[in-house]
Design a protein around this motif. Structure first.
Motif, PDB file in Angstrom:
ATOM      1  N   THR B  58      11.018 -33.888   2.446  1.00 35.75           N
ATOM      2  CA  THR B  58      11.719 -32.853   3.201  1.00 35.75           C
ATOM      3  C   THR B  58      10.700 -31.802   3.655  1.00 35.75           C
ATOM      4  O   THR B  58       9.592 -31.719   3.106  1.00 35.75           O
ATOM      5  CB  THR B  58      12.773 -32.144   2.340  1.00 35.75           C
ATOM      6  N   ALA B  59      11.093 -31.001   4.636  1.00 34.27           N
ATOM      7  CA  ALA B  59      10.236 -29.902   5.083  1.00 34.27           C
ATOM      8  C   ALA B  59       9.911 -28.984   3.908  1.00 34.27           C
ATOM      9  O   ALA B  59       8.771 -28.549   3.729  1.00 34.27           O
ATOM     10  CB  ALA B  59      10.916 -29.124   6.210  1.00 34.27           C
ATOM     11  N   ASP B  60      10.918 -28.705   3.086  1.00 35.88           N
ATOM     12  CA  ASP B  60      10.718 -27.851   1.901  1.00 35.88           C
ATOM     13  C   ASP B  60       9.635 -28.404   0.982  1.00 35.88           C
ATOM     14  O   ASP B  60       8.751 -27.668   0.532  1.00 35.88           O
ATOM     15  CB  ASP B  60      12.033 -27.742   1.096  1.00 35.88           C
ATOM     16  N   ALA B  61       9.716 -29.700   0.711  1.00 38.03           N
ATOM     17  CA  ALA B  61       8.744 -30.331  -0.195  1.00 38.03           C
ATOM     18  C   ALA B  61       7.338 -30.292   0.412  1.00 38.03           C
ATOM     19  O   ALA B  61       6.347 -30.095  -0.301  1.00 38.03           O
ATOM     20  CB  ALA B  61       9.153 -31.770  -0.478  1.00 38.03           C
ATOM     21  N   ILE B  62       7.248 -30.456   1.728  1.00 38.81           N
ATOM     22  CA  ILE B  62       5.936 -30.419   2.393  1.00 38.81           C
ATOM     23  C   ILE B  62       5.331 -29.020   2.285  1.00 38.81           C
ATOM     24  O   ILE B  62       4.157 -28.864   1.924  1.00 38.81           O
ATOM     25  CB  ILE B  62       6.057 -30.856   3.877  1.00 38.81           C
ATOM     26  N   VAL B  63       6.139 -28.003   2.560  1.00 41.31           N
ATOM     27  CA  VAL B  63       5.625 -26.627   2.495  1.00 41.31           C
ATOM     28  C   VAL B  63       5.233 -26.282   1.055  1.00 41.31           C
ATOM     29  O   VAL B  63       4.206 -25.628   0.821  1.00 41.31           O
ATOM     30  CB  VAL B  63       6.652 -25.623   3.066  1.00 41.31           C
ATOM     31  N   GLN B  64       6.029 -26.763   0.103  1.00 39.04           N
ATOM     32  CA  GLN B  64       5.691 -26.523  -1.304  1.00 39.04           C
ATOM     33  C   GLN B  64       4.347 -27.150  -1.660  1.00 39.04           C
ATOM     34  O   GLN B  64       3.494 -26.516  -2.287  1.00 39.04           O
ATOM     35  CB  GLN B  64       6.807 -27.113  -2.182  1.00 39.04           C
ATOM     36  N   ARG B  65       4.130 -28.379  -1.204  1.00 36.84           N
ATOM     37  CA  ARG B  65       2.867 -29.077  -1.480  1.00 36.84           C
ATOM     38  C   ARG B  65       1.686 -28.362  -0.794  1.00 36.84           C
ATOM     39  O   ARG B  65       0.608 -28.215  -1.385  1.00 36.84           O
ATOM     40  CB  ARG B  65       2.976 -30.526  -0.982  1.00 36.84           C
ATOM     41  N   LEU B  66       1.912 -27.897   0.438  1.00 37.71           N
ATOM     42  CA  LEU B  66       0.859 -27.155   1.160  1.00 37.71           C
ATOM     43  C   LEU B  66       0.457 -25.916   0.364  1.00 37.71           C
ATOM     44  O   LEU B  66      -0.732 -25.602   0.235  1.00 37.71           O
ATOM     45  CB  LEU B  66       1.358 -26.747   2.551  1.00 37.71           C
ATOM     46  N   LYS B  67       1.458 -25.237  -0.189  1.00 43.51           N
ATOM     47  CA  LYS B  67       1.172 -24.001  -0.935  1.00 43.51           C
ATOM     48  C   LYS B  67       0.487 -24.296  -2.270  1.00 43.51           C
ATOM     49  O   LYS B  67      -0.355 -23.519  -2.721  1.00 43.51           O
ATOM     50  CB  LYS B  67       2.454 -23.194  -1.136  1.00 43.51           C
ATOM     51  N   GLU B  68       0.862 -25.409  -2.888  1.00 44.72           N
ATOM     52  CA  GLU B  68       0.166 -25.821  -4.118  1.00 44.72           C
ATOM     53  C   GLU B  68      -1.321 -26.023  -3.847  1.00 44.72           C
ATOM     54  O   GLU B  68      -2.173 -25.619  -4.627  1.00 44.72           O
ATOM     55  CB  GLU B  68       0.731 -27.155  -4.622  1.00 44.72           C
ATOM     56  N   LEU B  69      -1.612 -26.679  -2.719  1.00 43.33           N
ATOM     57  CA  LEU B  69      -3.004 -27.005  -2.388  1.00 43.33           C
ATOM     58  C   LEU B  69      -3.774 -25.799  -1.848  1.00 43.33           C
ATOM     59  O   LEU B  69      -4.934 -25.597  -2.189  1.00 43.33           O
ATOM     60  CB  LEU B  69      -3.050 -28.103  -1.312  1.00 43.33           C
ATOM     61  N   GLY B  70      -3.111 -25.017  -0.991  1.00 36.84           N
ATOM     62  CA  GLY B  70      -3.834 -23.981  -0.236  1.00 36.84           C
ATOM     63  C   GLY B  70      -3.583 -22.566  -0.723  1.00 36.84           C
ATOM     64  O   GLY B  70      -4.254 -21.640  -0.276  1.00 36.84           O
ATOM     65  N   ILE B  90      10.423 -33.425  12.565  1.00 38.73           N
ATOM     66  CA  ILE B  90       9.350 -32.429  12.497  1.00 38.73           C
ATOM     67  C   ILE B  90       9.898 -31.033  12.816  1.00 38.73           C
ATOM     68  O   ILE B  90       9.370 -30.012  12.373  1.00 38.73           O
ATOM     69  CB  ILE B  90       8.215 -32.799  13.489  1.00 38.73           C
ATOM     70  N   ASP B  91      10.972 -31.007  13.598  1.00 36.55           N
ATOM     71  CA  ASP B  91      11.582 -29.745  14.044  1.00 36.55           C
ATOM     72  C   ASP B  91      11.777 -28.744  12.903  1.00 36.55           C
ATOM     73  O   ASP B  91      11.325 -27.597  12.975  1.00 36.55           O
ATOM     74  CB  ASP B  91      12.943 -30.068  14.687  1.00 36.55           C
ATOM     75  N   GLY B  92      12.402 -29.209  11.839  1.00 34.94           N
ATOM     76  CA  GLY B  92      12.683 -28.329  10.699  1.00 34.94           C
ATOM     77  C   GLY B  92      11.416 -27.864  10.006  1.00 34.94           C
ATOM     78  O   GLY B  92      11.348 -26.731   9.503  1.00 34.94           O
TER      79      GLY B  92
END
Lengths: 242, 242
Positions: B58-70, B90-92
């Protein structure tokens, strides 16, 4: 007098650094600088060694020479130095280039204001970090940014800081923090502007570039930034006139 | 369904190519492509070899992973593929990134329109030249550019063509001529995406880059252009995930 002291005119080639990196352009390099950076890669513009090569040229003569060299294969000219901001007479050259539908880029350290800054299409202000042994006059720099803003020119402006070490990196942070809305470029320094051997220079510079990338990636005060090498030095090493 | 097939999330690193070259960014690489370019440097996104690695997120999970890494060291995300333009979902993700004050870049070949294109901050349309063995659907490409223009998005858009040879160069001229008002990037191709040895890859790519510069500098149909290498390949060679 309206003549411009010119040391080199060459191109077309690529702009190797900064806000229009890769752009097909011609170069006009002026003589004279108010700085004498420890690691300057164009010392001949101010150390007297190329004094005999200075041509005092009118804007007309410069544009004519550009057309001889570049024919119809260019629409962009980069004015570099030395510090071209020492020269009031650049004004007429910028106008003449624009009349010829040629865009104009300029790089200066931000130590002097010129009214013609507001006509430059791609203006790079490059305050020099501690490793240069120069000192930034923040009052002058503030005034330059303020005037560019008053003339709605910030969309044509970028800041660039060359970084050799951690102290330079702190300086870069400071500049970016002061003017955070202005596009900000970090550029890797060239430790040896005399080294021969294109491949050797490229491999050394790429290692330095990787170091700079590593520093910036983990630094939360440098987020909205671009980190770049000097492409011309990667391709042609320390050669002049390319 | 609103999940996105993701193959890689990595960074922060630099964007190695195109309109925001050098920009500090995070990468999200989606799976799946409607093309199969002969020289694709990310074949694992479409040739089935990494099928097991696809994560439906999900978009949420992607943003969470980005924040974990970055953590707090980034404010820019690049969505790459494969062709992310295959994915309505990709819209969301774009909306969620914007809500988090994160800018979004995207690269696609221009074979499909998505309504969310108009929200992308740095949109690179990269039609594939003859050496790819793919064929550009000009009707679709025209329609994409037209829609971006109607939405006043051309200031957020660039065109990029990878060039391996003279035939590709003719194709690049054609693209630039069709859409001359859109910022245009020529990018040197990588002849061997398997070669090991970082220095060797860098030196080979820099020779190819010099060839491309030489071609463009004497070409009066390619004036308002930028010519760039892939910086990440110069620094890390053919390594993945950097």
């Amino acid at each position: 007098m309206n003549k411009i002291p010119v040391l080199e005119i060459f191109g077309p080639t690529i702009q190797g650094e900064g806000m229009v990196v890769g752009r097909k352009t011609m170069f006009v390099r002026t003589a004279g600088c108010d700085y004498s950076c420890a690691w300057c890669d164009s010392k001949f513009t101010w150390d007297g060694s190329a004094k005999e090569d200075i041509n005092l040229m009118t804007a007309d003569a410069i544009v004519q020479r550009l057309k001889e060299l570049g024919n119809n294969t260019f629409d962009h000219v980069t004015i570099s130095g030395g510090n071209p901001a020492l020269l009031k007479s650049i004004d007429g050259l910028v106008d003449l280039l624009h009349e010829n539908k040629i865009e104009v880029a300029l790089e200066t350290q931000g130590s002097r204001w010129q009214d013609w800054f507001v006509k430059i299409d791609d203006l790079t202000i490059s305050p020099k970090p501690p490793s240069s042994k120069m000192e930034t006059n923040w009052t002058v720099l503030d005034d330059i940014i303020l005037r560019l803003n008053q003339h709605h020119r910030l969309s044509h402006t970028s800041l660039k800081v060359v970084v050799f070490d951690q102290t330079d990196l702190r300086f870069a942070e400071e500049v970016h923090q002061c003017y955070s809305s202005i596009p900000f470029y970090l550029q890797v320094g060239n430790e040896d502007v005399e080294e021969a051997g294109v491949d050797q220079v490229a491999n050394r510079l790429l290692k330095s570039y990787q170091w700079l990338i590593d520093q910036v990636m983990t630094n939360d005060r440098l987020n909205r930034v671009r980190v770049l090498p000097q492409l011309h030095a990667l391709v042609w090493g320390n050669r002049r006139g390319v």
